[in-house]
Design a protein around this motif. Structure first.
Motif, PDB file in Angstrom:
ATOM      1  N   ARG A 122      36.248 -63.786   9.849  1.00 14.41           N
ATOM      2  CA  ARG A 122      35.211 -63.510  11.178  1.00 14.41           C
ATOM      3  C   ARG A 122      34.999 -62.193  11.388  1.00 14.41           C
ATOM      4  NH1 ARG A 122      38.877 -65.790  16.127  1.00 14.41           N
ATOM      5  NH2 ARG A 122      40.644 -64.711  14.994  1.00 14.41           N
ATOM      6  N   LYS A 123      33.752 -61.803  12.186  1.00 13.35           N
ATOM      7  CA  LYS A 123      33.369 -60.644  12.438  1.00 13.35           C
ATOM      8  C   LYS A 123      33.951 -60.140  13.799  1.00 13.35           C
ATOM      9  CE  LYS A 123      30.641 -59.849   9.024  1.00 13.35           C
ATOM     10  NZ  LYS A 123      30.914 -58.790   7.980  1.00 13.35           N
ATOM     11  N   GLU A 124      34.065 -59.126  13.940  1.00 13.85           N
ATOM     12  CA  GLU A 124      34.660 -58.438  15.062  1.00 13.85           C
ATOM     13  C   GLU A 124      33.276 -58.422  16.300  1.00 13.85           C
ATOM     14  OE1 GLU A 124      36.552 -57.507  18.132  1.00 13.85           O
ATOM     15  OE2 GLU A 124      37.919 -57.080  16.142  1.00 13.85           O
ATOM     16  N   ILE A 125      33.666 -58.971  17.220  1.00 18.36           N
ATOM     17  CA  ILE A 125      32.631 -58.986  18.315  1.00 18.36           C
ATOM     18  C   ILE A 125      32.625 -58.190  19.544  1.00 18.36           C
ATOM     19  CG2 ILE A 125      32.367 -61.726  17.859  1.00 18.36           C
ATOM     20  CD1 ILE A 125      33.921 -62.403  20.502  1.00 18.36           C
ATOM     21  N   TYR A 126      33.826 -57.529  19.516  1.00 20.95           N
ATOM     22  CA  TYR A 126      33.986 -56.433  20.680  1.00 20.95           C
ATOM     23  C   TYR A 126      33.689 -54.972  20.285  1.00 20.95           C
ATOM     24  CZ  TYR A 126      36.211 -60.511  22.867  1.00 20.95           C
ATOM     25  OH  TYR A 126      36.311 -61.867  23.465  1.00 20.95           O
ATOM     26  N   SER A 127      33.554 -54.636  19.103  1.00 24.84           N
ATOM     27  CA  SER A 127      33.705 -53.311  18.969  1.00 24.84           C
ATOM     28  C   SER A 127      32.071 -52.704  18.696  1.00 24.84           C
ATOM     29  CB  SER A 127      34.477 -52.894  17.468  1.00 24.84           C
ATOM     30  OG  SER A 127      33.645 -53.505  16.424  1.00 24.84           O
ATOM     31  N   GLY A 128      31.276 -53.587  18.519  1.00 31.74           N
ATOM     32  CA  GLY A 128      29.934 -53.306  18.150  1.00 31.74           C
ATOM     33  C   GLY A 128      29.626 -52.954  16.936  1.00 31.74           C
ATOM     34  N   LYS A 129      30.620 -52.970  16.027  1.00 28.25           N
ATOM     35  CA  LYS A 129      30.355 -52.701  14.692  1.00 28.25           C
ATOM     36  C   LYS A 129      30.265 -53.844  13.647  1.00 28.25           C
ATOM     37  CE  LYS A 129      32.993 -48.380  15.460  1.00 28.25           C
ATOM     38  NZ  LYS A 129      34.235 -47.474  15.193  1.00 28.25           N
ATOM     39  N   ASP A 130      29.959 -53.689  12.532  1.00 29.27           N
ATOM     40  CA  ASP A 130      29.928 -54.735  11.534  1.00 29.27           C
ATOM     41  C   ASP A 130      31.200 -54.696  10.661  1.00 29.27           C
ATOM     42  OD1 ASP A 130      29.040 -57.002  10.082  1.00 29.27           O
ATOM     43  OD2 ASP A 130      27.967 -55.594   8.417  1.00 29.27           O
ATOM     44  N   GLU A 131      32.186 -55.133  11.330  1.00 26.55           N
ATOM     45  CA  GLU A 131      33.563 -55.122  10.559  1.00 26.55           C
ATOM     46  C   GLU A 131      34.224 -56.398  10.809  1.00 26.55           C
ATOM     47  OE1 GLU A 131      35.571 -51.945  12.438  1.00 26.55           O
ATOM     48  OE2 GLU A 131      35.375 -52.453  14.351  1.00 26.55           O
ATOM     49  N   ALA A 132      35.452 -56.528  10.104  1.00 25.28           N
ATOM     50  CA  ALA A 132      36.300 -57.657  10.266  1.00 25.28           C
ATOM     51  C   ALA A 132      36.976 -57.810  11.494  1.00 25.28           C
ATOM     52  CB  ALA A 132      37.048 -57.878   8.918  1.00 25.28           C
ATOM     53  N   ARG A 133      37.617 -58.906  12.011  1.00 27.77           N
ATOM     54  CA  ARG A 133      37.858 -59.032  13.164  1.00 27.77           C
ATOM     55  C   ARG A 133      39.546 -58.600  13.097  1.00 27.77           C
ATOM     56  NH1 ARG A 133      37.742 -62.421  18.092  1.00 27.77           N
ATOM     57  NH2 ARG A 133      39.270 -61.364  19.495  1.00 27.77           N
ATOM     58  N   SER A 134      39.837 -57.801  13.887  1.00 23.50           N
ATOM     59  CA  SER A 134      41.344 -57.261  14.200  1.00 23.50           C
ATOM     60  C   SER A 134      41.957 -57.585  15.269  1.00 23.50           C
ATOM     61  CB  SER A 134      41.438 -55.924  13.868  1.00 23.50           C
ATOM     62  OG  SER A 134      40.809 -55.326  12.675  1.00 23.50           O
ATOM     63  N   PHE A 135      43.158 -57.987  15.095  1.00 26.44           N
ATOM     64  CA  PHE A 135      43.928 -58.273  16.586  1.00 26.44           C
ATOM     65  C   PHE A 135      45.358 -57.924  16.361  1.00 26.44           C
ATOM     66  CE2 PHE A 135      43.843 -61.919  13.913  1.00 26.44           C
ATOM     67  CZ  PHE A 135      45.188 -62.536  13.836  1.00 26.44           C
ATOM     68  N   MET A 136      46.185 -57.511  17.599  1.00 23.20           N
ATOM     69  CA  MET A 136      47.567 -57.041  17.658  1.00 23.20           C
ATOM     70  C   MET A 136      48.394 -58.063  17.875  1.00 23.20           C
ATOM     71  SD  MET A 136      48.737 -53.788  19.665  1.00 23.20           S
ATOM     72  CE  MET A 136      49.112 -54.615  20.941  1.00 23.20           C
ATOM     73  N   VAL A 137      49.701 -58.108  17.022  1.00 21.65           N
ATOM     74  CA  VAL A 137      50.711 -59.023  17.697  1.00 21.65           C
ATOM     75  C   VAL A 137      51.819 -58.202  17.852  1.00 21.65           C
ATOM     76  CG1 VAL A 137      52.100 -60.697  16.679  1.00 21.65           C
ATOM     77  CG2 VAL A 137      49.704 -60.956  16.236  1.00 21.65           C
ATOM     78  N   GLN A 138      52.561 -58.507  19.123  1.00 25.32           N
ATOM     79  CA  GLN A 138      53.738 -57.655  19.317  1.00 25.32           C
ATOM     80  C   GLN A 138      54.763 -58.701  19.283  1.00 25.32           C
ATOM     81  OE1 GLN A 138      53.639 -55.079  22.463  1.00 25.32           O
ATOM     82  NE2 GLN A 138      55.593 -54.296  21.980  1.00 25.32           N
ATOM     83  N   VAL A 139      56.054 -58.248  18.381  1.00 22.86           N
ATOM     84  CA  VAL A 139      57.446 -59.139  18.501  1.00 22.86           C
ATOM     85  C   VAL A 139      58.270 -58.434  18.888  1.00 22.86           C
ATOM     86  CG1 VAL A 139      58.581 -60.490  16.921  1.00 22.86           C
ATOM     87  CG2 VAL A 139      56.268 -60.327  16.551  1.00 22.86           C
ATOM     88  N   TRP A 140      59.212 -59.377  19.896  1.00 16.57           N
ATOM     89  CA  TRP A 140      60.541 -58.672  20.445  1.00 16.57           C
ATOM     90  C   TRP A 140      61.572 -59.622  19.796  1.00 16.57           C
ATOM     91  CZ3 TRP A 140      56.036 -59.065  23.105  1.00 16.57           C
ATOM     92  CH2 TRP A 140      55.681 -57.792  23.768  1.00 16.57           C
ATOM     93  N   TYR A 141      62.802 -58.990  19.286  1.00 13.41           N
ATOM     94  CA  TYR A 141      63.894 -59.435  18.486  1.00 13.41           C
ATOM     95  C   TYR A 141      65.403 -58.817  19.145  1.00 13.41           C
ATOM     96  CZ  TYR A 141      62.982 -55.496  15.810  1.00 13.41           C
ATOM     97  OH  TYR A 141      62.544 -54.254  15.350  1.00 13.41           O
ATOM     98  N   PRO A 142      66.406 -59.474  18.708  1.00 10.58           N
ATOM     99  CA  PRO A 142      67.649 -58.917  18.904  1.00 10.58           C
ATOM    100  C   PRO A 142      67.692 -57.707  18.017  1.00 10.58           C
ATOM    101  CG  PRO A 142      67.774 -61.325  18.870  1.00 10.58           C
ATOM    102  CD  PRO A 142      66.406 -60.892  18.455  1.00 10.58           C
ATOM    103  N   ALA A 143      68.129 -56.704  18.351  1.00 11.04           N
ATOM    104  CA  ALA A 143      68.247 -55.658  17.371  1.00 11.04           C
ATOM    105  C   ALA A 143      69.546 -54.707  17.468  1.00 11.04           C
ATOM    106  CB  ALA A 143      67.128 -54.520  17.683  1.00 11.04           C
ATOM    107  N   ASN A 144      69.481 -54.047  16.368  1.00  8.95           N
ATOM    108  CA  ASN A 144      70.834 -53.101  16.308  1.00  8.95           C
ATOM    109  C   ASN A 144      70.207 -51.424  16.430  1.00  8.95           C
ATOM    110  OD1 ASN A 144      73.355 -51.758  16.206  1.00  8.95           O
ATOM    111  ND2 ASN A 144      73.576 -52.397  13.980  1.00  8.95           N
ATOM    112  N   PRO A 145      69.894 -50.874  17.510  1.00  9.24           N
ATOM    113  CA  PRO A 145      69.028 -49.653  17.243  1.00  9.24           C
ATOM    114  C   PRO A 145      69.931 -48.466  16.803  1.00  9.24           C
ATOM    115  CG  PRO A 145      69.449 -50.230  19.671  1.00  9.24           C
ATOM    116  CD  PRO A 145      69.929 -51.200  18.785  1.00  9.24           C
ATOM    117  N   LEU A 146      69.310 -47.748  16.024  1.00  9.72           N
ATOM    118  CA  LEU A 146      69.940 -46.390  15.281  1.00  9.72           C
ATOM    119  C   LEU A 146      69.827 -45.395  16.414  1.00  9.72           C
ATOM    120  CD1 LEU A 146      68.059 -46.566  11.949  1.00  9.72           C
ATOM    121  CD2 LEU A 146      70.338 -47.447  12.251  1.00  9.72           C
ATOM    122  N   PRO A 147      70.844 -44.478  16.263  1.00 11.14           N
ATOM    123  CA  PRO A 147      70.655 -43.227  17.204  1.00 11.14           C
ATOM    124  C   PRO A 147      69.540 -42.692  17.077  1.00 11.14           C
ATOM    125  CG  PRO A 147      72.766 -43.262  15.546  1.00 11.14           C
ATOM    126  CD  PRO A 147      71.743 -44.135  15.088  1.00 11.14           C
TER     127      PRO A 147
END
Length: 200
Positions: A122-147
């Motif tokens: 698919r072509k990107e329709i929002y950037s005004g450039k001739d480029e492939a469509r990019s989109f962002m996905v954010q995932v939340w999950y149970p974690a064991n954070p490091l210091p």
């Protein structure tokens, strides 16, 4: 408003509203507020909504130190007028606060990761450039954070999105800059939690 953003105007209000004659410790309240302002800048971070309060704190500090040296005091009318100026200066950061995100009630810490995916079909329709469509996905999950794990921002790429939203609202591009200061209770790119039971 964040903690120091509340304490600074409270100190100034106590100084201005204290009955005459002021105690020596009360006369030092603006100086303490100025020190807390530097601490606020270092810990909580600068935001343009606080500029009137920064300026008033500096002016009251200079004025109070001069009055201590000259052994004089503010007139009651000047104090009350300055309290009105203090209230107006405090209104802006109060009306445009840094969002505070509530910590989840579960027993596990939260991690988050962001993926930027590209759909070559698919072509990107929002950037005004001739480029492939990019989109962002954010995932939340149970974690064991490091210091060294850091809290995730409330709005990723706020340097791009905040000015865009401001422009959409017909406001100056810096209007929502304070959103970059908001953090979530999730840790960015933290390792997934290890547990012998199923995640909720």
């Amino acid at each position: 408003m964040r903690l120091l953003e509340i304490v600074i105007p409270l100190l100034l209000a106590v100084y201005l509203l204290w009955p005459h004659p002021r105690l020596r410790t009360i006369r030092l309240a603006p100086s303490i507020a100025l020190i807390l302002t530097f601490l606020h800048l270092a810990v909580e971070g600068y935001r343009w909504q606080m500029i009137p309060l920064y300026a008033l704190t500096l002016l009251l500090t200079i004025s109070s130190l001069i009055k201590i040296k000259l052994q004089t005091d503010w007139s009651r009318a000047a104090s009350y007028l300055t309290v009105i100026l203090l209230a107006v200066s405090t209104a802006l950061p109060a009306l445009l606060p840094v969002p505070a995100i509530t910590k989840p009630s579960g027993s596990l810490e939260v991690g988050t990761i962001i993926f930027e995916l590209t759909d070559e079909s698919r072509k990107e329709i929002y950037s005004g450039k001739d480029e492939a469509r990019s989109f962002m996905v954010q995932v939340w999950y149970p974690a064991n954070p490091l210091p060294e794990s850091k809290k995730a921002p409330w709005m990723s790429r706020s340097d791009v999105y905040a000015p865009a939203i401001s422009s959409f609202l017909n406001m100056p591009t810096f209007f929502l800059d304070h959103l970059a200061l908001a953090k979530t209770p999730a840790y960015m790119d933290a390792p997934i939690a290890e547990t012998s039971t199923r995640f909720p």
